[in-house]
Design a protein around this motif. Structure first.
Motif, PDB file in Angstrom:
ATOM      1  N   HIS A   6       0.851  -1.190   0.000  1.00 54.61           N
ATOM      2  CA  HIS A   6       0.000   0.000   0.000  1.00 54.61           C
ATOM      3  C   HIS A   6       0.884   1.237   0.000  1.00 54.61           C
ATOM      4  CE1 HIS A   6      -3.766  -2.142   0.496  1.00 54.61           C
ATOM      5  NE2 HIS A   6      -3.136  -2.930   1.349  1.00 54.61           N
ATOM      6  N   VAL A   7       0.373   2.295  -0.573  1.00 49.52           N
ATOM      7  CA  VAL A   7       1.158   3.505  -0.782  1.00 49.52           C
ATOM      8  C   VAL A   7       0.749   4.583   0.207  1.00 49.52           C
ATOM      9  CG1 VAL A   7       1.818   5.286  -2.441  1.00 49.52           C
ATOM     10  CG2 VAL A   7       1.375   2.960  -3.222  1.00 49.52           C
ATOM     11  N   VAL A   8       1.748   5.233   0.802  1.00 50.39           N
ATOM     12  CA  VAL A   8       1.523   6.380   1.683  1.00 50.39           C
ATOM     13  C   VAL A   8       2.328   7.553   1.140  1.00 50.39           C
ATOM     14  CG1 VAL A   8       1.026   5.021   3.746  1.00 50.39           C
ATOM     15  CG2 VAL A   8       3.381   5.619   3.213  1.00 50.39           C
ATOM     16  N   ASP A   9       1.967   8.745   1.569  1.00 51.42           N
ATOM     17  CA  ASP A   9       2.614   9.939   1.018  1.00 51.42           C
ATOM     18  C   ASP A   9       4.068  10.068   1.422  1.00 51.42           C
ATOM     19  OD1 ASP A   9       0.309  10.707  -0.296  1.00 51.42           O
ATOM     20  OD2 ASP A   9      -0.419  11.927   1.380  1.00 51.42           O
ATOM     21  N   ASP A  10       4.391   9.736   2.666  1.00 48.64           N
ATOM     22  CA  ASP A  10       5.742  10.011   3.152  1.00 48.64           C
ATOM     23  C   ASP A  10       6.101   9.063   4.286  1.00 48.64           C
ATOM     24  OD1 ASP A  10       8.173  11.172   3.595  1.00 48.64           O
ATOM     25  OD2 ASP A  10       7.401  12.933   4.646  1.00 48.64           O
ATOM     26  N   LEU A  11       7.288   8.488   4.209  1.00 51.21           N
ATOM     27  CA  LEU A  11       7.786   7.632   5.287  1.00 51.21           C
ATOM     28  C   LEU A  11       9.067   8.195   5.903  1.00 51.21           C
ATOM     29  CD1 LEU A  11       7.222   4.065   3.787  1.00 51.21           C
ATOM     30  CD2 LEU A  11       5.991   5.094   5.701  1.00 51.21           C
ATOM     31  N   ALA A  12       9.378   9.435   5.589  1.00 46.31           N
ATOM     32  CA  ALA A  12      10.569  10.071   6.155  1.00 46.31           C
ATOM     33  C   ALA A  12      10.444  10.146   7.678  1.00 46.31           C
ATOM     34  CB  ALA A  12      10.742  11.468   5.573  1.00 46.31           C
ATOM     35  N   GLY A  13      11.510   9.789   8.355  1.00 39.25           N
ATOM     36  CA  GLY A  13      11.520   9.871   9.821  1.00 39.25           C
ATOM     37  C   GLY A  13      10.926   8.675  10.526  1.00 39.25           C
ATOM     38  N   VAL A  14      10.332   7.751   9.774  1.00 38.05           N
ATOM     39  CA  VAL A  14       9.736   6.565  10.393  1.00 38.05           C
ATOM     40  C   VAL A  14      10.848   5.616  10.834  1.00 38.05           C
ATOM     41  CG1 VAL A  14       8.333   4.515   9.951  1.00 38.05           C
ATOM     42  CG2 VAL A  14       7.603   6.734   9.080  1.00 38.05           C
TER      43      VAL A  14
END
Length: 247
Positions: A6-14
């Protein structure tokens, strides 16, 4: 069997151990259509190389949460492949984008060739571009891609010439070409660009402009393919000779 993506907008910082909330249409499709359940493991990606994997911890009508157990940052595939796709008639444009995305193309460039039957102007241009972009996104999910392709704005022939000049290798598919695609030497890195003409073929003046910019005209075989399928056949043949398909 590979896990659903599934696609999410942003995973930066996860980070590992964090909880990622997925909402909106993406979550609704997962929960209401796919019947996503608590405990099921899935993959989330932002389409820019980062992905996380873990179990679903909760679901709602238009939302679900995932606990991150694994995190991966995949390098961008090399060599990069760009396909300049002349606008086909009907829904063949979406078909071309779908199969090009599934095979691994990095950039799709819609091209208003002189012999293109379809025309993108005004509101239709915006809707058509949005449809191509949506098709690429869904096809990338189906193909389990963590690097999603870019669908650029509509390009003119002069725009394509500029792209050819900037590419490391540029190829134009043409049924009357003397050189075979299989004979082309490919770089390990950089950009390989493939131009796919419209139903009526690439016009002589376009062929001349592309050749002057450094493109090589090549043929696939004796068969004449549709514009919506020629690109994916060519890219598949090219990628089979690169490390992208050997590692």
């Amino acid at each position: 069997m590979t896990l659903p993506v599934h696609v999410v907008d942003d995973l930066a910082g996860v980070t590992v151990g964090a909880t990622v909330a997925v909402t909106g249409d993406e979550a609704h499709h997962a929960v209401a259509v796919r019947r996503l359940a608590v405990g099921e493991r899935v993959v989330l990606t932002d389409g820019s190389g980062r992905s996380v994997t873990g179990p679903v911890s909760s679901t709602a009508k238009r939302a679900f949460d995932l606990v991150v157990e694994e995190l991966d940052d995949a390098p961008r595939p090399e060599p990069r492949v760009t396909v300049v796709q002349a606008l086909p008639k009907g829904d063949r444009g979406e078909l071309a984008v779908e199969v090009l995305t599934e095979v691994g193309v990095d950039v799709v460039v819609p091209w208003a060739a002189s012999r293109s039957v379809a025309v993108w102007r005004g509101e239709r241009a915006a809707k058509s571009h949005a449809k191509w972009s949506s098709t690429a996104r869904e096809a990338a999910k189906q193909a389990r891609r963590v690097w999603h392709p870019e669908v650029t704005a509509l390009s003119s022939t002069s725009d394509v010439v500029a792209r050819i000049e900037a590419a490391d290798v540029a190829l134009v598919l043409h049924e009357d070409a003397m050189s075979a695609l299989s004979a082309v030497e490919l770089p390990e890195r950089g950009e390989v660009l493939v131009v796919v003409g419209p139903e009526g073929g690439v016009a002589p003046e376009e062929l001349e402009a592309f050749a002057a910019a450094g493109a090589v005209t090549v043929r696939l075989g004796r068969e004449v393919l549709r514009t919506s399928t020629a690109g994916v056949v060519a890219v598949g043949a090219l990628l089979s000779r690169t490390r992208r398909w050997s590692t």
